[in-house]
Design a protein around this motif. Structure first.
Motif, PDB file in Angstrom:
ATOM      1  N   GLY A 142       0.793  -1.168   0.153  1.00  0.00           N
ATOM      2  CA  GLY A 142      -0.145   0.034  -0.104  1.00  0.00           C
ATOM      3  C   GLY A 142       0.674   1.251  -0.013  1.00  0.00           C
ATOM      4  O   GLY A 142       0.589   2.172  -0.642  1.00  0.00           O
ATOM      5  N   ASP A 143       1.903   1.305   0.759  1.00  0.00           N
ATOM      6  CA  ASP A 143       2.835   2.526   0.881  1.00  0.00           C
ATOM      7  C   ASP A 143       3.548   2.544  -0.566  1.00  0.00           C
ATOM      8  O   ASP A 143       3.826   3.826  -0.954  1.00  0.00           O
TER       9      ASP A 143
ATOM     10  N   LYS B 268       2.552   1.641  -3.332  1.00  0.00           N
ATOM     11  CA  LYS B 268       1.469   1.756  -4.287  1.00  0.00           C
ATOM     12  C   LYS B 268       1.570   0.431  -5.559  1.00  0.00           C
ATOM     13  O   LYS B 268       1.837   1.014  -6.697  1.00  0.00           O
TER      14      LYS B 268
ATOM     15  N   ASP C 255       0.516  -2.439  -7.633  1.00  0.00           N
ATOM     16  CA  ASP C 255      -0.482  -2.963  -8.333  1.00  0.00           C
ATOM     17  C   ASP C 255      -0.423  -4.719  -8.094  1.00  0.00           C
ATOM     18  O   ASP C 255      -0.091  -5.316  -9.017  1.00  0.00           O
TER      19      ASP C 255
ATOM     20  N   ALA D 287      -6.677  -1.809  -3.384  1.00  0.00           N
ATOM     21  CA  ALA D 287      -6.098  -0.386  -3.331  1.00  0.00           C
ATOM     22  C   ALA D 287      -5.348  -0.387  -2.243  1.00  0.00           C
ATOM     23  O   ALA D 287      -5.269  -1.293  -1.247  1.00  0.00           O
ATOM     24  N   PRO D 288      -4.366   0.586  -2.040  1.00  0.00           N
ATOM     25  CA  PRO D 288      -3.583   0.793  -0.843  1.00  0.00           C
ATOM     26  C   PRO D 288      -4.377   0.867   0.512  1.00  0.00           C
ATOM     27  O   PRO D 288      -3.748   0.556   1.297  1.00  0.00           O
TER      28      PRO D 288
ATOM     29  N   ASN E 221       0.060   9.867   2.067  1.00  0.00           N
ATOM     30  CA  ASN E 221       0.380   9.430   0.962  1.00  0.00           C
ATOM     31  C   ASN E 221      -0.452   8.503   0.154  1.00  0.00           C
ATOM     32  O   ASN E 221      -0.013   8.225  -0.907  1.00  0.00           O
ATOM     33  N   MET E 222      -1.552   8.179   0.794  1.00  0.00           N
ATOM     34  CA  MET E 222      -2.235   7.108   0.526  1.00  0.00           C
ATOM     35  C   MET E 222      -3.178   7.470  -0.895  1.00  0.00           C
ATOM     36  O   MET E 222      -3.250   6.752  -1.881  1.00  0.00           O
ATOM     37  N   ASN E 223      -3.845   8.612  -0.761  1.00  0.00           N
ATOM     38  CA  ASN E 223      -4.867   8.870  -1.704  1.00  0.00           C
ATOM     39  C   ASN E 223      -4.440   9.552  -3.023  1.00  0.00           C
ATOM     40  O   ASN E 223      -5.259   9.650  -3.939  1.00  0.00           O
TER      41      ASN E 223
ATOM     42  N   THR F 196      -2.731   9.884  -6.471  1.00  0.00           N
ATOM     43  CA  THR F 196      -2.649   8.963  -7.698  1.00  0.00           C
ATOM     44  C   THR F 196      -1.270   9.138  -8.370  1.00  0.00           C
ATOM     45  O   THR F 196      -0.474   8.350  -8.601  1.00  0.00           O
TER      46      THR F 196
END
Length: 260
Positions: free
Chosen positions: A136-137, A139, A141, A146-147, A205-207, A209
């Motif tokens: 997740g951190d 990012k 795939d 999702a993260p 930093n998750m949301n 793109t």
């Protein structure tokens, strides 16, 4: 490639640069202190102090790598944030977080069966927490997850660790002195407060793109401050607990070490 001004401005660059430098200094000199001071505790507690020193030594190595990676990715007129390797942090945590839990149990000198029971649950849970947080951190795939889902999955072993430390470990503290119980309470609060910073920094930093400069800076600063407290301060509290228990076990040690 983007110009540096469109990635990190000078203040943002200097903030991350300085916080990583602070991380290196904190880890290196805490390690030196713990390794040099290990003789100031009784032999049965030296393992806990040595593990503490190992934790900060491992972290020092990875902070050097992060510092180098950050400079490579962002320094100069041009920069590429994709070159910054967040994996260094997760390799560090994958090694050091289980060791933090090992030193916590080791310094109490519990019965062998009780130590084994706790560590058999705490160490795998710690490894799972770090392994689930990394995709997740970074990012990545993986299976289209999702993260935020990786963050949620990582939280589950984190909550289990807190349960073991606050509920089950608490039961074993009845045989400890009041001073040791107070220190262990402080230790668990430090762990809760510092580990609580990690998901907050993760969310920053998750949301986004793409690359978000403000989120990147918040994450790196938050992670670094939490690391310094969770490793250096934690290790020094472990050392103080070892000193207290050494004095409680051996009157001669107490006389020599705590004399006026």
């Amino acid at each position: 490639m983007n110009s540096l001004s469109s990635i990190l401005d000078n203040n943002q660059f200097n903030l991350v640069y300085n916080i990583l430098s602070l991380g290196i200094a904190s880890m290196v000199f805490t390690s030196i202190f713990l390794f040099v001071a290990r003789e100031r505790v009784a032999p049965r507690y030296r393992m806990a102090v040595m593990i503490s020193g190992t934790v900060t030594a491992i972290a020092a190595y990875h902070y050097f790598r992060m510092f180098d990676s950050f400079n490579h990715a962002f320094a100069g007129a041009e920069g590429n944030p994709d070159l910054y390797n967040v994996g260094y942090r997760y390799v560090d945590w994958f090694l050091t977080v289980p060791l933090l839990l090992v030193e916590t149990v080791a310094v109490l000198a519990l019965a062998r069966a009780a130590q084994r029971s706790m560590l058999n649950r705490l160490v795998p849970a710690a490894a799972a927490m770090i392994a689930l947080g990394y995709p997740g951190d970074a990012k990545l795939d993986i299976f289209g997850i999702a993260p935020s889902v990786w963050g949620l999955l990582s939280t589950l072993p984190f909550l289990y660790i807190l349960y073991v430390l606050f509920i089950e470990l608490g039961k074993s503290l009845e045989r400890q002195s009041a001073e040791v119980r107070k220190k262990i309470s402080t230790l668990r609060l430090v762990l809760l407060a510092t580990w609580g910073v990690y998901p907050i920094s993760f969310i920053f930093n998750m949301n986004s793109t793409g690359f978000d400069p403000a989120g990147f800076v918040a994450r790196e600063v938050g992670y670094s401050i939490a690391d310094i407290l969770a490793k250096c301060l934690f290790g020094l509290i472990i050392f103080s607990i070892a000193r207290i228990k050494s004095a409680e076990d051996d009157a001669e040690f107490a006389k020599n070490e705590f004399r006026d």
